[in-house]
Scaffold this active site. Structure first.
Site, mmCIF file in Angstrom:
data_model
loop_
_atom_site.group_PDB
_atom_site.id
_atom_site.type_symbol
_atom_site.label_atom_id
_atom_site.label_comp_id
_atom_site.label_asym_id
_atom_site.label_seq_id
_atom_site.Cartn_x
_atom_site.Cartn_y
_atom_site.Cartn_z
ATOM 1 N N GLN A 81 3.817 -3.769 1.367
ATOM 2 C CA GLN A 81 4.601 -4.997 1.403
ATOM 3 C C GLN A 81 6.047 -4.741 1.817
ATOM 4 O OE1 GLN A 81 3.011 -6.622 -2.645
ATOM 5 N NE2 GLN A 81 3.648 -8.378 -1.431
ATOM 6 N N HIS A 82 6.727 -5.828 2.128
ATOM 7 C CA HIS A 82 8.176 -5.909 2.312
ATOM 8 C C HIS A 82 8.722 -5.302 3.597
ATOM 9 C CE1 HIS A 82 8.540 -7.321 -1.795
ATOM 10 N NE2 HIS A 82 8.174 -6.164 -2.313
ATOM 11 N N ASP A 238 -0.682 -5.214 -0.148
ATOM 12 C CA ASP A 238 -1.566 -4.273 -0.838
ATOM 13 C C ASP A 238 -1.931 -4.713 -2.254
ATOM 14 O OD1 ASP A 238 1.042 -3.860 -1.694
ATOM 15 O OD2 ASP A 238 1.094 -1.741 -1.168
#
Length: 371
Positions: A81-82, A238
């Site tokens: 992520q991110h 995830d």
């Protein structure tokens, strides 16, 4: 598909350090084939990866699955992520992706929190209080430190978005991964124009958010061994993917030990924690995924093992060593510039006891986040 009792599907995980592919028979749940390949993360001033390395690793992992991948009826990609992926007008990376554990954007995160009106405003408006990990802070860092890169950017994607787009040719994301950007608002389930204006990001650079259960596209012709026209699902981040795979329902907490450590649960109520400890993420089914995350987990353990030339299982009991595993700074608690600390050493302290202390420190940090 004479060897299968149902259609085959391919699930792909593109994590911080590797790509993994799994071919599963939907009718029986049987794992038909697997593949895995590593990719690189730079170290130094920050944490970055070339998105093209993710694609190369994904390609290698899928090819390792053999003919089963070509028989698949559908494929889906989940990823770390991110991360901030910036693409030019031709779809090529402008620069390496800024990863979730790159803490250089901590000053920008603090500034964004203040400029929108404080933590409570962020929690109410977005669902999360952004820290250095959030994509909004990373874009603000890029615009401030590399304005030429920001100006050259024609599309902004998350890691799993980039890979899905290379499969389909269509720019999409999902609500689970979008909720970790800081510019997708939980209450409206849409991009927030006020936040986008605050960070100087054009909405037109962002992907379409595909709803749970919708198809993101189909596989176009390319180097992967998928049949053209194979369905491609939206994919997700995830942790949302893990919750979906576990069949998680409200009321059951999960601890996940990976490069980072996470504690989360599915909720039917949208979370809004003004302390920033719990992120108000969306899940992949249409509910919510309140989540606490530590930056340092198995990677910190592996680093200690490498320093002593040990296998990660070579722990020894006893001793008085204590290890604070903040090797990358920390997200929970929000200490992005912290460092690791080893204390309690004696003449008889062994490397195996220090490795055990690293495990204990990583798990204790995560249990603290869960609390």
């Amino acid at each position: 598909m004479s060897t299968a009792e149902g259609p085959l599907v391919v699930g792909i995980d593109s994590s911080t350090q590797s790509a993994k592919a799994l071919v599963v028979d939907v009718g029986t749940g049987r794992i038909v084939a697997t593949g895995q390949a590593p990719h690189r993360v730079t170290t130094g001033a920050g944490r970055e990866s070339d998105p093209r390395d993710w694609w190369s690793a994904l390609t290698e992992a899928v090819r390792a699955c053999g003919p089963a991948a070509h028989q698949a009826a559908a494929v889906s990609v989940e990823g770390q992520q991110h991360g901030l992926v910036t693409l030019d007008a031709e779809g090529s990376p402008v620069r390496p992706a800024l990863l979730w554990n790159d803490v250089r954007s901590a000053p920008q995160a603090r500034r964004l929190v203040a400029e929108l009106g404080g933590p409570q405003v962020w929690a109410d408006r977005i669902g999360s209080v952004p820290g250095a990990s959030f994509t909004a802070a990373k874009w603000a860092w890029l615009a401030e430190h590399e304005p030429e890169s920001a100006r050259a950017t024609a599309a902004v994607r998350l890691p799993h978005d980039y890979l899905t787009e290379r499969l389909t040719g269509r720019g999409t994301t999902d609500r689970g991964d979008a909720s970790g950007t800081g510019w997708w608002a939980g209450p409206t389930e849409a991009y927030d124009d006020t936040v986008l204006e605050l960070i100087g990001l054009d909405r037109g650079l962002l992907p379409e958010v595909v709803a749970p259960g919708e198809v993101a596209g189909t596989v176009r012709e390319g180097e992967l061994p998928f049949a053209r026209g194979t369905l491609v699902a939206a994919g997700t981040g995830d942790n949302a993917a893990a919750a979906l795979g576990l069949g998680l329902r409200p009321g059951t907490p999960v601890l996940s030990l990976g490069t980072s450590g996470t504690a989360y649960a599915v909720s039917t109520r949208r979370p809004a924690d003004p302390t920033g400890t719990v992120a108000g993420f969306a899940d992949a089914r249409g509910d919510w995924l309140p989540l606490a995350c530590t930056l340092n987990c198995t990677q910190a353990v592996d680093r200690v093992a490498a320093l002593f030339g040990l296998d990660r299982e070579a722990v020894e009991p006893g001793g008085s060593a204590t290890f604070l595993p903040y090797l990358d700074g920390e997200r929970t608690p929000n200490l992005p510039h912290a460092s690791g600390l080893l204390t309690g050493l004696r003449h008889d302290t062994t490397p195996g006891q220090i490795l055990q202390a690293a495990y204990d420190g990583a798990v204790h940090s995560l249990l603290d986040a869960l609390g």
